[in-house]
Design an enzyme around this catalytic site. Structure first.
Site, mmCIF file in Angstrom:
data_model
loop_
_atom_site.group_PDB
_atom_site.id
_atom_site.type_symbol
_atom_site.label_atom_id
_atom_site.label_comp_id
_atom_site.label_asym_id
_atom_site.label_seq_id
_atom_site.Cartn_x
_atom_site.Cartn_y
_atom_site.Cartn_z
ATOM 1 N N ASN A 217 0.968 -1.279 -0.041
ATOM 2 C CA ASN A 217 -0.355 -0.218 -0.918
ATOM 3 C C ASN A 217 1.044 1.052 0.150
ATOM 4 O O ASN A 217 1.811 1.137 0.126
ATOM 5 C CB ASN A 217 -1.307 -0.080 1.117
ATOM 6 C CG ASN A 217 -0.368 -0.290 2.291
ATOM 7 O OD1 ASN A 217 0.586 1.138 2.832
ATOM 8 N ND2 ASN A 217 -0.198 -1.135 3.268
ATOM 9 N N ASP A 286 -4.194 -6.327 5.245
ATOM 10 C CA ASP A 286 -5.387 -7.439 5.835
ATOM 11 C C ASP A 286 -5.394 -8.646 5.512
ATOM 12 O O ASP A 286 -5.896 -9.785 5.854
ATOM 13 C CB ASP A 286 -7.050 -6.717 6.048
ATOM 14 C CG ASP A 286 -7.753 -5.192 6.871
ATOM 15 O OD1 ASP A 286 -6.760 -5.415 7.609
ATOM 16 O OD2 ASP A 286 -8.016 -4.095 5.520
ATOM 17 N N LYS A 296 9.244 -17.175 -9.698
ATOM 18 C CA LYS A 296 8.289 -15.891 -10.170
ATOM 19 C C LYS A 296 7.552 -16.480 -11.193
ATOM 20 O O LYS A 296 8.018 -17.595 -11.567
ATOM 21 C CB LYS A 296 9.373 -15.432 -11.297
ATOM 22 C CG LYS A 296 8.809 -14.161 -12.132
ATOM 23 C CD LYS A 296 9.938 -13.419 -12.673
ATOM 24 C CE LYS A 296 9.204 -11.763 -13.239
ATOM 25 N NZ LYS A 296 9.761 -11.827 -14.549
ATOM 26 N N PHE A 330 -5.436 3.981 14.689
ATOM 27 C CA PHE A 330 -5.895 5.014 13.393
ATOM 28 C C PHE A 330 -6.506 4.006 12.821
ATOM 29 O O PHE A 330 -6.551 2.675 12.724
ATOM 30 C CB PHE A 330 -3.975 5.033 12.391
ATOM 31 C CG PHE A 330 -2.997 5.806 13.002
ATOM 32 C CD1 PHE A 330 -2.482 6.100 14.500
ATOM 33 C CD2 PHE A 330 -3.248 7.341 12.456
ATOM 34 C CE1 PHE A 330 -1.671 6.381 14.946
ATOM 35 C CE2 PHE A 330 -2.658 8.163 12.927
ATOM 36 C CZ PHE A 330 -1.280 8.058 14.294
ATOM 37 N N LYS A 344 -14.474 0.923 14.456
ATOM 38 C CA LYS A 344 -13.538 0.297 15.020
ATOM 39 C C LYS A 344 -12.666 0.940 16.087
ATOM 40 O O LYS A 344 -12.192 -0.854 17.077
ATOM 41 C CB LYS A 344 -12.691 1.214 13.498
ATOM 42 C CG LYS A 344 -12.406 0.986 12.797
ATOM 43 C CD LYS A 344 -11.033 0.621 11.605
ATOM 44 C CE LYS A 344 -11.871 0.687 10.049
ATOM 45 N NZ LYS A 344 -11.079 1.196 8.983
HETATM 46 O O1 PMT Z 1 2.769 6.428 6.285
HETATM 47 P P1 PMT Z 1 1.912 7.220 5.679
HETATM 48 O O2 PMT Z 1 2.027 7.714 4.425
HETATM 49 O O3 PMT Z 1 2.698 8.617 6.406
HETATM 50 O O4 PMT Z 1 0.334 7.508 5.464
HETATM 51 C C1 PMT Z 1 0.173 7.893 7.132
HETATM 52 C C2 PMT Z 1 -1.434 6.730 7.177
HETATM 53 C C3 PMT Z 1 -2.406 7.175 6.041
HETATM 54 C C4 PMT Z 1 -0.551 5.528 7.301
HETATM 55 C C5 PMT Z 1 -1.749 6.728 8.890
HETATM 56 O O5 PMT Z 1 -1.828 7.928 9.147
HETATM 57 C C6 PMT Z 1 -3.015 5.587 9.015
HETATM 58 O O6 PMT Z 1 -4.292 6.040 8.885
HETATM 59 N N1 PMT Z 1 -2.616 4.423 9.229
HETATM 60 C C7 PMT Z 1 -3.285 3.055 9.895
HETATM 61 C C8 PMT Z 1 -4.068 2.901 8.147
HETATM 62 C C9 PMT Z 1 -4.869 1.426 8.706
HETATM 63 O O7 PMT Z 1 -4.410 0.579 7.977
HETATM 64 O O8 PMT Z 1 -6.299 1.632 8.549
HETATM 65 P P2 PMT Z 1 -6.781 0.491 9.157
HETATM 66 O O9 PMT Z 1 -8.483 1.885 9.122
HETATM 67 O O10 PMT Z 1 -6.829 -0.368 8.177
HETATM 68 O O11 PMT Z 1 -6.827 0.423 10.309
HETATM 69 C C10 PMT Z 1 -7.575 0.612 11.931
HETATM 70 C C11 PMT Z 1 -5.661 0.068 12.445
HETATM 71 O O12 PMT Z 1 -5.638 -1.146 12.568
HETATM 72 C C12 PMT Z 1 -4.651 0.746 12.138
HETATM 73 O O13 PMT Z 1 -4.545 1.174 13.863
HETATM 74 C C13 PMT Z 1 -4.128 -0.250 12.126
HETATM 75 O O14 PMT Z 1 -2.771 -0.313 12.285
HETATM 76 C C14 PMT Z 1 -4.376 -1.472 12.733
HETATM 77 N N2 PMT Z 1 -4.497 -2.967 12.029
HETATM 78 C C15 PMT Z 1 -5.299 -2.799 10.680
HETATM 79 C C16 PMT Z 1 -4.609 -4.494 10.262
HETATM 80 C C17 PMT Z 1 -4.485 -5.405 10.659
HETATM 81 N N3 PMT Z 1 -4.049 -6.431 9.927
HETATM 82 N N4 PMT Z 1 -3.423 -5.193 12.247
HETATM 83 C C18 PMT Z 1 -3.678 -4.069 12.577
HETATM 84 O O15 PMT Z 1 -2.884 -3.787 13.664
#
Ligand code: PMT
Length: 409
Positions: A217, A286, A296, A330, A344
């Protein structure tokens, strides 16, 4: 003198019945390799004889601030400098009040003001004294200054009543001071997070399809790296676990590079025990390919189907740990920002969530600027678009505020 870092402990004993446990505490601290200098308040000496503590600590006990003989040796300022740690056990309601006010009316409170060593309290008092708003206000003030508070435990009290206010057992106090239980102790930082350990994830993850291709990503790591630096600047011992990023590591205590979500999950779970805060800034995939190809993948059929399987949700797993850290997630959303972020926050059982809009307009992935709406149970704060470094600073202040509030209440 021992060379082991953190091994010079000033043990303050204030005047409560739990003072008798200090004898066992000194014995255990010394067995653990610490040098212990006991400082007693006048009231403490009514509960346990200074001579007993001199015998178990192997050093004359210090009691008076203005003691010409003692001051001719190691004076109180030298003693404050000598200490790696000031532990007060038991800490009575009266002593906590004097510390909260910054009084220096005896040797122990003067040392607390004069030392730069972390201060740890093991409170002990009647349960009504503990829950009294005055004591709770003093506690909140001390915690906000970075004081670490161990206990109290709940149970039968010396006065015959039941409730919170029992001093932790000496073995529990010694265990709580061990580096594994308190990773933030090393380094003696200052700031509201001094002595606290923060684990933070940042950047993307890469999920291999074959040896040369991956699903990834657009996360650059900028938001997470800036936040890691801002939390370290507030005194925390920060461990940053980063997915692939072109950025130079920020000034943190420990930097761990990983590639996949599974590696990130393992790195977090190995280090989370004893951490005070967990901040999940990483954009973790995810799903991952169920069976990455060994070689490959060749261009053959007109269409290619790849089976994906779910990755562990690292944040949800940390939030579900019994006695786990304060968790900050986040949420990256393309629509209905607050609605999805609130879902969330609840579903993952978080203490806070910082939501940003991604994929549309300014901010989000791989840009210098970002805007956030931060939500927690019963609260909300919005931060407008600004450079991620500035935003990280403001968010770090809010995290400190909410974290300290969670400890106090
Ligand atoms: O890195 P940059 O370019 O500065 O960009 C910053 C950002 C946009 C990546 C950052 O601000 C941000 O939003 N990070 C979280 C991205 C994310 O995966 O969001 P989500 O809504 O899909 O996940 C929710 C939360 O669960 C997040 O805290 C994530 O770290 C966590 N998660 C998600 C999936 C997973 N398998 N394990 C996790 O811990």
């Amino acid at each position: 003198m021992s060379d082991k870092p953190g091994s010079r402990i000033l043990l303050g004993i204030s005047g409560g019945i739990a003072a008798y446990k200090a004898v066992e505490l000194v014995r255990r601290l010394r067995a653990d390799g610490a040098e212990v200098q006991v400082v007693m308040t006048r009231a403490a000496a009514a509960f346990v004889a200074p001579l007993t503590l001199q015998a178990v600590s192997g050093r004359p006990v210090r009691q008076a601030l203005l003691d010409p003989q003692a001051e001719a040796g190691m004076d109180h300022i030298e003693l404050a400098r000598w200490a790696d740690l000031l532990l007060v056990a038991p800490a009575t309601a009266h002593l906590m009040a004097r510390l909260a006010l910054g009084l220096a009316d005896d040797l122990l409170t003067t040392l607390a003001l004069a030392t730069e060593a972390p201060l740890v309290l093991a409170p002990a008092m009647n349960h009504r004294m503990w829950t009294n708003p005055a004591t709770q206000e003093h506690l909140a003030r001390l915690v906000a200054r970075g004081v670490r508070v161990l206990g109290p435990a709940s149970g039968a009290q010396a006065c015959g009543e039941e409730g919170p206010g029992r001093m932790l057992e000496p073995a529990e106090i010694v265990a709580a001071l061990a580096p594994e239980a308190w990773p933030g102790r090393a380094g003696h930082r200052t700031g509201p997070l001094a002595g606290r350990c923060v684990l933070i994830t940042a950047g993307p993850t890469r999920e291999p399809l074959d040896p040369v291709r991956f699903i990834g990503n657009r996360s650059s790591g900028r938001m997470g790296y800036a936040l890691a630096a801002a939390l370290a600047a507030r005194g925390a011992a920060v461990t940053l676990i980063s997915g692939p990023s072109a950025l130079a590591p920020p000034p943190v205590a420990d930097f761990v590079r990983v590639e996949t979500a599974l590696e990130m999950a393992a790195a977090v779970m190995e280090r989370v025990a004893g951490c005070d805060l967990f901040v999940a800034t990483a954009a973790v995939a995810d799903y991952r390919p169920a069976a990455p190809a060994a070689g490959k993948i060749k261009k053959a059929a007109a269409a290619l189907t790849i089976e994906l399987v779910r990755n562990p949700d690292i944040l949800a797993e940390v939030a579900a740990l019994p006695g786990g850290p304060f968790t900050v997630g986040f949420a990256a959303e393309t629509e209905r920002l607050e609605e999805h972020a609130t879902a969330k926050l609840r579903a993952k059982g978080l203490d806070m969530i910082a939501a940003n809009r991604v994929g549309t307009g300014a901010g989000g992935f791989d840009t210098d600027d970002n805007a956030l709406v931060v939500l927690w149970p019963g609260g909300r704060r919005a931060f407008p678009l600004m450079p991620k470094t500035l935003l990280a600073d403001q968010l770090a202040d809010l995290i400190v505020e909410r974290y300290l509030a969670s400890l106090a209440g």
